[in-house]
Design an enzyme around this catalytic site. Structure first.
Site: not given
Lengths: 394, 290
Positions: B18-19, B98, B100, B161, B211, B249
């Site tokens: 897949g991409s 990964i 979502e 990050y 969070e 989320h």
């Protein structure tokens, strides 16, 4: 996704949970014939008129009225349809009532509470019942937690007879009601699980004078990630119940929540977006919104983000905070420049770009000729944004 | 040392053709990750990523032929729950998801199976895991990291990050950084991740970023109070988030008193975690302590 009570009851009824039923109208012209229809179909004189909005506390707000006869029912319907209903869940501005549900009425002997939701820490669904039906269940949980009976459901199973029995016994029902109640609980759980609900709450579930157990209300939340396999639920979506700005943003795949402040913000990633709101507050300002442009932010997304933020007239400054991982900062910078040129610079724009291609992006911004306030880090960005709102006032 | 992944990790990419799968496989290979095979049902026998990585129809075949011990999943959300289960049943020990937008129901089922088999699942809806200069099983920008002694755990991608960036700005590198995801049901939770860093003798300090929503941070803090010897710096995003509103989320929604940022920060503080009020203080705070 939320739905109305009448829609939730239809689903419950499909799963063989007994409900208090009736008909829904949106047009006051249909009130007379609908009331008569309810009286005829359910062989009753007295009916209940119930406002249909996606918020709890309708009764206290005056949106649910018992009506002993036709005339009272018609009056109540006229008053409720189109009213602005304010409850503890709608906020001060309230919610316009576009639909009224006219239902049969029961002589109630006892009210119970029943609900199913996900227990995140146990990674299992939890089924809760209480003898304290009709009350605000959060108060019950706080003051008399022993009055809430809970069972957890093994992910490989549906609700077992044994656990359903435990719940039914917890309600201290008379013997003859235990069997029907077990069936209701099992059907409720099957409904909850098969329909990918994230919440199913019946408050109250009642015992009638005729010794039947009936759902008087139905509150559902559905997992929006699972709607692709429930087209019938998706068809129940009522766009008039949603915030118009949030709805508009969702068309562009932007995740937007309006808040009360004046610092508009545009960020990639939900966590960083919340952190940006937090640091605005810490720096003495108030965030105007939550806006996550997602992992695929490009020039087009940025431009749409600008439009959504500027629709909010409170906004005095826009803070853009992008930490590029997959997202390339140079593309974001081009988007910012394009958007500012296209839409005109109505408010100051503070930009903080870090990560992939951040250096190129900074050059693009400084060579663009558009007036942008560059920021070096998160704190710097927040302080500069808050300062800009203060200047605006003077 | 490090946690969960290292130089020895041999990886299968589920959804490699897949991409997203192709793009991130290329990035991971550039970082030095040892990708040994890909899986896409119906495309077995082909080769992906410039004809270098063999593709199989099933994880079990890929594992047998290529000898993998980890997998990373990039398949569409409707199939991702099954992809986790397939990997678990094939005997893969470390699974990073990964994807979502996986239905919660599918994750409850997958999580149950993964736990029974004692498999390490990271995610879903997360940036993955990176052991600096050794192995990247995820989508984070590798270039922002620096080899060092801090472990990073975060519910959010870009905030991970941000934390890494602040640590580097303050002269501190990382052992491993992992994004655990912000969904209601996730594989490796905060407590488990702290436990792993606590056992890792190369890690001297831990950053945890939580969070609003759920009570995972509280469980982690209570565990750390009794068991953790290493300094922990914490931050909770969403102090300004109103209750009842979902903040991006699926799991980031306040539905009870303990789920607010304030409640979590207070409890973390009481448990001996160095809590930052501002997200800009994460790096500075760790530097002060270490």
């Amino acid at each position: 996704m939320k739905i109305h009570e009448y829609q939730g009851k239809k689903i419950l009824s499909d799963f063989n949970v007994p409900i208090q039923d009736g008909y829904v109208i949106e047009d006051i012209k249909l009130a007379e014939q609908t009331i008569k229809q309810v009286q005829k179909d359910f062989q009753t004189q007295d009916v209940i008129v119930k406002a249909q909005i996606h918020a709890g506390g309708r009764g206290k707000g005056g949106g649910v009225k018992y009506s002993p006869d036709f005339k009272t029912a018609l009056n109540h319907t006229k008053n409720i349809l189109g009213m602005n209903l304010v409850t503890h869940q709608t906020g001060e501005e309230g919610k316009k009532v576009n639909k009224v549900y006219i239902t049969e009425a029961f002589d109630i002997k006892k009210e119970y509470y029943a609900a199913i939701t996900l227990d995140r820490s146990k990674k299992m669904d939890v089924f809760m019942v209480s003898t304290e039906g009709g009350m605000n269940i959060e108060d019950v949980a706080k003051e008399t937690p022993e009055k809430i009976i809970k069972v957890w459901i093994n992910p490989k199973e549906y609700l077992t007879d044994e656990k359903a029995m435990e719940l039914a016994l917890g309600l201290e029902l008379r013997d003859k009601l235990i069997k029907p109640c077990i069936n209701i609980f099992k059907n409720m759980y099957k409904c909850y699980k098969d329909m990918d609900s994230s919440l199913l709450e019946i408050n109250p579930l009642v015992e009638t004078e005729q010794e039947e157990i009936v759902a008087l209300d139905a509150k559902f939340n559905f997992d929006s990630n699972a709607l692709f396999r429930h087209k019938n639920i998706l068809d129940m979506r009522d766009l008039t119940e949603e915030d118009p700005l949030e709805l508009e943003a969702s068309k562009f795949d932007l995740n937007y929540v309006k808040l009360e402040g004046n610092v508009g913000c545009m960020v990639n990633g939900a966590g960083l977006a919340m952190a940006t709101m937090d640091i605005i507050k810490i720096s003495g300002g108030e965030p105007a919104n939550f806006l996550d442009v997602g992992g695929k932010a490009n020039a087009e997304t940025i431009k749409n983000g600008f439009k959504i933020i500027l629709n909010d007239k409170n906004v005095k400054v826009i803070l853009i905070n992008i930490f590029g991982g997959i997202v390339r900062c140079d593309r974001v910078a081009n988007g910012v420049v394009d958007a500012v040129k296209d839409l005109g610079l109505k408010v100051p724009v503070v930009v903080r770009l870090e990560g992939t291609n951040a250096e190129i992006a900074k050059e693009i911004l400084s060579n663009s000729g558009v007036e942008i306030i560059p920021a070096n880090n998160l704190e710097d960005a927040a302080i500069k944004s808050v300062k800009a709102t203060l200047k605006e006032k003077n | 040392m490090s946690i969960i992944v290292n130089k020895e990790t041999k990886v299968i990419v589920q959804g490699i053709t897949g991409s997203e799968g192709t793009f991130h496989s290329t990035q991971m290979l550039e970082y030095g990750t040892n990708i040994v095979a890909g899986v896409t049902p119906g495309k077995g026998g082909q080769k992906a990523i410039n004809n270098t990585i063999p593709v199989f129809n099933k994880v079990s075949e890929a594992k047998k032929e290529a000898g993998a011990n980890a997998s990373i999943i990039f398949v569409p959300p409707a199939f991702a729950g099954d992809a986790i289960i397939e990997s678990a049943n094939a005997g893969i020990q470390t699974i990073v998801c990964i994807s979502e937008g996986i239905p919660t129901r599918d994750m409850i089922k997958a999580k149950d199976i993964v736990d029974e088999k004692n498999i390490t699942l990271i995610g879903p809806n997360c940036p993955g895991i990176i052991t600096v200069d050794e192995c990247k099983l995820g989508i984070m920008p590798g270039f922002i990291t620096k080899k060092g002694n801090i472990g990073v755990i975060s519910k959010s991608g870009t905030l991970t990050y941000e934390a890494i960036y602040q640590l580097v700005q303050n002269g501190m590198g990382q052992t491993t950084a992992l994004g655990i995801g912000g969904d209601p049901i996730i594989g490796t939770d905060m407590k488990k991740a702290i436990e792993l860093f606590e056992k890792d003798n190369e890690t001297n300090g831990i950053v945890v970023i939580g969070e609003i929503g759920g009570t995972m941070e509280i469980d982690a803090a209570n565990w750390a109070k009794e068991n953790a010897s290493k300094p922990i710096v914490g931050f909770i995003a969403g102090q300004t988030a109103p209750s009842g509103k979902r903040m991006g989320h699926a799991g980031a929604i306040v539905s009870g008193g303990d789920e607010t940022a304030k409640a979590k920060m207070d409890i973390m503080e009481k448990c001996g975690i160095h809590v930052c009020e501002s997200p800009a203080e994460i790096g500075k705070k760790m530097k002060e302590i270490i």
